[in-house]
Structures are given as C-alpha cells and as structure tokens.
Design a protein around this motif. Structure first.
Motif, PDB file in Angstrom:
ATOM      1  N   GLU A  75       2.595  22.084  48.001  1.00  0.00           N
ATOM      2  CA  GLU A  75       3.735  21.759  47.145  1.00  0.00           C
ATOM      3  C   GLU A  75       4.038  20.269  47.152  1.00  0.00           C
ATOM      4  O   GLU A  75       4.312  19.659  46.116  1.00  0.00           O
ATOM      5  CB  GLU A  75       4.953  22.557  47.604  1.00  0.00           C
ATOM      6  CG  GLU A  75       6.262  22.172  46.928  1.00  0.00           C
ATOM      7  CD  GLU A  75       6.249  22.437  45.432  1.00  0.00           C
ATOM      8  OE1 GLU A  75       7.064  21.830  44.712  1.00  0.00           O
ATOM      9  OE2 GLU A  75       5.420  23.255  44.977  1.00  0.00           O
ATOM     10  N   ALA A  77       1.938  17.811  47.822  1.00  0.00           N
ATOM     11  CA  ALA A  77       0.869  17.087  47.132  1.00  0.00           C
ATOM     12  C   ALA A  77       1.097  17.132  45.621  1.00  0.00           C
ATOM     13  O   ALA A  77       0.889  16.132  44.917  1.00  0.00           O
ATOM     14  CB  ALA A  77      -0.488  17.691  47.486  1.00  0.00           C
ATOM     15  N   MET A  78       1.547  18.271  45.126  1.00  0.00           N
ATOM     16  CA  MET A  78       1.853  18.380  43.701  1.00  0.00           C
ATOM     17  C   MET A  78       2.988  17.443  43.331  1.00  0.00           C
ATOM     18  O   MET A  78       2.937  16.768  42.295  1.00  0.00           O
ATOM     19  CB  MET A  78       2.198  19.817  43.348  1.00  0.00           C
ATOM     20  CG  MET A  78       1.030  20.796  43.429  1.00  0.00           C
ATOM     21  SD  MET A  78       1.516  22.517  43.110  1.00  0.00           S
ATOM     22  CE  MET A  78       2.167  22.365  41.439  1.00  0.00           C
ATOM     23  N   ARG A  79       4.013  17.393  44.167  1.00  0.00           N
ATOM     24  CA  ARG A  79       5.142  16.501  43.902  1.00  0.00           C
ATOM     25  C   ARG A  79       4.701  15.045  43.863  1.00  0.00           C
ATOM     26  O   ARG A  79       5.194  14.250  43.071  1.00  0.00           O
ATOM     27  CB  ARG A  79       6.195  16.655  44.987  1.00  0.00           C
ATOM     28  CG  ARG A  79       7.060  17.880  44.887  1.00  0.00           C
ATOM     29  CD  ARG A  79       8.211  17.740  45.874  1.00  0.00           C
ATOM     30  NE  ARG A  79       9.116  18.869  45.807  1.00  0.00           N
ATOM     31  CZ  ARG A  79      10.317  18.864  46.347  1.00  0.00           C
ATOM     32  NH1 ARG A  79      10.752  17.795  46.989  1.00  0.00           N
ATOM     33  NH2 ARG A  79      11.084  19.920  46.260  1.00  0.00           N
ATOM     34  N   GLY A  80       3.790  14.693  44.760  1.00  0.00           N
ATOM     35  CA  GLY A  80       3.352  13.307  44.855  1.00  0.00           C
ATOM     36  C   GLY A  80       2.250  12.950  43.873  1.00  0.00           C
ATOM     37  O   GLY A  80       1.779  11.802  43.872  1.00  0.00           O
ATOM     38  N   GLY A  81       1.807  13.903  43.070  1.00  0.00           N
ATOM     39  CA  GLY A  81       0.736  13.641  42.123  1.00  0.00           C
ATOM     40  C   GLY A  81      -0.590  13.380  42.807  1.00  0.00           C
ATOM     41  O   GLY A  81      -1.403  12.569  42.343  1.00  0.00           O
ATOM     42  N   LEU A  82      -0.838  14.086  43.922  1.00  0.00           N
ATOM     43  CA  LEU A  82      -2.045  13.872  44.712  1.00  0.00           C
ATOM     44  C   LEU A  82      -2.935  15.108  44.684  1.00  0.00           C
ATOM     45  O   LEU A  82      -2.450  16.233  44.547  1.00  0.00           O
ATOM     46  CB  LEU A  82      -1.673  13.577  46.169  1.00  0.00           C
ATOM     47  CG  LEU A  82      -1.010  12.234  46.453  1.00  0.00           C
ATOM     48  CD1 LEU A  82      -0.389  12.251  47.847  1.00  0.00           C
ATOM     49  CD2 LEU A  82      -2.021  11.108  46.323  1.00  0.00           C
ATOM     50  N   PRO A  83      -4.247  14.919  44.852  1.00  0.00           N
ATOM     51  CA  PRO A  83      -5.114  16.085  45.028  1.00  0.00           C
ATOM     52  C   PRO A  83      -4.744  16.799  46.324  1.00  0.00           C
ATOM     53  O   PRO A  83      -4.230  16.176  47.264  1.00  0.00           O
ATOM     54  CB  PRO A  83      -6.523  15.474  45.120  1.00  0.00           C
ATOM     55  CG  PRO A  83      -6.396  14.083  44.590  1.00  0.00           C
ATOM     56  CD  PRO A  83      -4.994  13.648  44.867  1.00  0.00           C
ATOM     57  N   LYS A 136      -1.470   8.281  49.627  1.00  0.00           N
ATOM     58  CA  LYS A 136      -1.231   7.707  48.299  1.00  0.00           C
ATOM     59  C   LYS A 136      -1.349   6.188  48.327  1.00  0.00           C
ATOM     60  O   LYS A 136      -1.856   5.567  47.375  1.00  0.00           O
ATOM     61  CB  LYS A 136       0.153   8.130  47.811  1.00  0.00           C
ATOM     62  CG  LYS A 136       0.406   7.846  46.335  1.00  0.00           C
ATOM     63  CD  LYS A 136       1.694   8.509  45.874  1.00  0.00           C
ATOM     64  CE  LYS A 136       1.875   8.376  44.368  1.00  0.00           C
ATOM     65  NZ  LYS A 136       3.088   9.101  43.892  1.00  0.00           N
ATOM     66  N   ILE A 208       8.777  11.583  48.017  1.00  0.00           N
ATOM     67  CA  ILE A 208       8.038  12.807  47.721  1.00  0.00           C
ATOM     68  C   ILE A 208       8.835  14.032  48.150  1.00  0.00           C
ATOM     69  O   ILE A 208       8.952  15.019  47.415  1.00  0.00           O
ATOM     70  CB  ILE A 208       6.664  12.798  48.433  1.00  0.00           C
ATOM     71  CG1 ILE A 208       5.753  11.727  47.826  1.00  0.00           C
ATOM     72  CG2 ILE A 208       6.002  14.170  48.337  1.00  0.00           C
ATOM     73  CD1 ILE A 208       4.445  11.548  48.578  1.00  0.00           C
TER      74      ILE A 208
END
Length: 306
Positions: A75, A77-83, A136, A208
């Motif tokens: 969750e 990682a999705m918030r941070g725009g990361l794979p 990031k 994040i």
C-alpha cells in the motif's frame, strides 16, 4: 541539492582513494587506485542488495508468509508511486529496518522481528515509508557504495604501513597523511552522507505515510530499544550501522562522528512538519490497514493467524 552534495562527497571519497594510491605508489598507484575504485563501484552497483541482505541472513517473505507486513509495504509503495519492492524479514531481537538495491525497480526493504514486536501498525507503516523514501531518493545505492569506498581507503592505508616506499624521512609526512588523515576524512564523508540523507527520508516517509507523528513515535521507541539490544551485524561490520532507520550501534548525539542525526532532532523536525500540515492522525491505509490498529505481536509478528 542533496543529490548534488552527495555526488560531491562521493567524488571526494574517490579523490581520497586516488590520493592515497599516489602517496603509496606515485602516479602508477593513483591510476591503480582509480581502476580499483571504478571496479568496486561497478560491482556494488549490481550487487548492493545481495551484499547487505546476505550480511543480515534476511529471508524474503510474501503475501502468504507475512500478509500484514507485505500488505503495508504494498500500500505504501502505491502511495509513493514506487514499484513493489521485495520484502525481507530478519530474525533478530534488535529492532531496526533498512532498504537496499541499486534503483527503485530493484529495491528491497527489510525489518527485524524485534521491530515488529515493539511497534504498532501505524508505526511499522511509518518506518517502512521511511525506507521507501530512501528507495525513492536513490539513497540505498549511494550509501552502500560510500561504505565500500570508505572501507577500501582504510584498508589501503593499513596496507601502506607495511609496504611504504621512500628514503628515510622524505616520505614521513605523506605516510602520516596516508595512514591517519585519509581514513579519518573518509569516515567523515561517509557519516556526512548518512546524516544528510536521514532527514530527507524522514520527511519523504512522512509524506508517503500521511502523518509525521507516527514516524516520530516509532523513532522514539526504536532509538531507546536499539540502544539496549545488541546488534551483532553492526558490531562485526560497523559500516552497516549507517543503513538502518536508527543507529545500529549504541552511539548517541548529533556530532560529525554519528551515523545518524540525534533522534530528538529528527523527532523535532517531524513534529514541526506535522504542525505545518495540520495533521494529528494518519489517514487510514487501504485493505488490511482499515482494520482496527493493533500491535502486530497481538497476532503474530508477521500478521499470521493461528
């Protein structure tokens, strides 16, 4: 600005390595040192995550073996725009966490079982967000490369004690610079990079996660426990101490010799950030985190139910 400063510091480490090579072996030694530094950087670039994870005997977990921890990282990682990074668990009473990998697409985050036992869900999420902020910002590669070069400088300086060249006292000043000043300067550069990056990861992780106070609470608990519970890995490999969310060795303060800023200074910065944002409680995380907040250990450190 932080990226520019880091490149300057890495360049300074490489220059120290070359200067030490020149002191011990002239122009030929400087060239050899440059080649060795380039080789170490290249090797570390491709193998940074493997080096660090193997050092800690970390084991990879997934949604089946550690659903709660894996779900939080997914969750965030999705918030941070990361794979989605690989998630690892370390069987250690020492409470800490770190991130590694050469870039966001090849990153890994790891937490110890000790950390999962003393933090609640929001605090674990805040720590994992801090580590994702390192990913990031591409701090993970920089820190591993810096530790590698700094260690090599010290090794080469020690080598110079036994295989020095020169006639009589002509090389005494250069020798002192080689075996004393160069390793000391390398240590300062390594520590400066670590302290600079921690403030950036604190702020990025708080963004994040959504609430700086969750990370502030986690840092207070981790700093206290980590200072009391030994960390065998950092004791054997002091350079690893710079990788963790809180110092891996029981050293306090905020001096140039500290791998991390003082915890109270980090907490103060996070509290100020929370005041600026007007936040007092974090927004709910999706999926599993919509459940009531409980200590992870109330079920199992990994979130598994019996």
């Amino acid at each position: 600005m932080n990226a520019f400063r880091t490149m300057l510091l890495l360049s300074a480490l490489t220059a120290l390595f070359m200067g030490l090579g020149y002191t011990l072996g002239g122009s030929g030694g400087a060239i050899i040192a440059l080649v060795v530094a380039a080789g170490m950087n290249l090797f570390t670039y491709w193998n940074a995550d493997k080096i660090v994870l193997r050092m800690h005997n970390a084991r990879e977990v997934d949604a089946a073996s550690a659903p709660l921890l894996h779900g939080l990282v997914r969750e965030l990682a999705m918030r941070g725009g990361l794979p989605m990074p690989r998630v690892y668990l370390i069987d250690s009473q020492h409470p800490n966490a770190f991130a590694t990998g050469r870039n966001p697409a090849n990153a890994a985050v790891a937490a110890t079982t000790g950390l999962l036992r003393i933090l609640d869900r929001d605090e674990v999420a805040a720590v994992m967000a801090h580590e994702l902020a390192h990913v990031k910002n591409r701090d993970t590669l920089v820190m591993t490369m810096t530790a590698t070069i700094a260690g090599a400088i010290s090794m080469l300086a020690n080598f110079g004690l036994f295989f020095r060249s020169g006639n009589g006292n002509q090389n005494i000043v250069a020798l002192l610079l080689a075996v004393i000043v160069a390793p000391f300067a390398a240590m300062l550069v390594q520590l400066a990079i670590s302290r600079t990056r921690e403030y950036g990861a604190d702020r990025g992780g708080a963004e994040i996660h959504g609430n700086p106070r969750a990370l502030a609470s986690a840092l207070a608990k981790l700093s206290d426990a980590a200072g009391r519970i030994p960390n065998p890995v950092a004791e054997r490999n002091p350079a690893a101490a710079a990788l963790y969310v809180v110092p891996g060795l029981s050293r306090r303060g905020d001096s140039m010799f500290s791998t991390h800023p003082a915890t109270e200074n980090r907490i103060a910065a996070l509290e100020a950030m929370a005041g600026e944002l007007g936040l007092h409680s974090p927004p709910p995380l999706a999926d599993e985190a919509r459940e009531r907040t409980v200590r992870l250990s109330a079920l199992d450190p990994l979130g598994r139910r019996d």
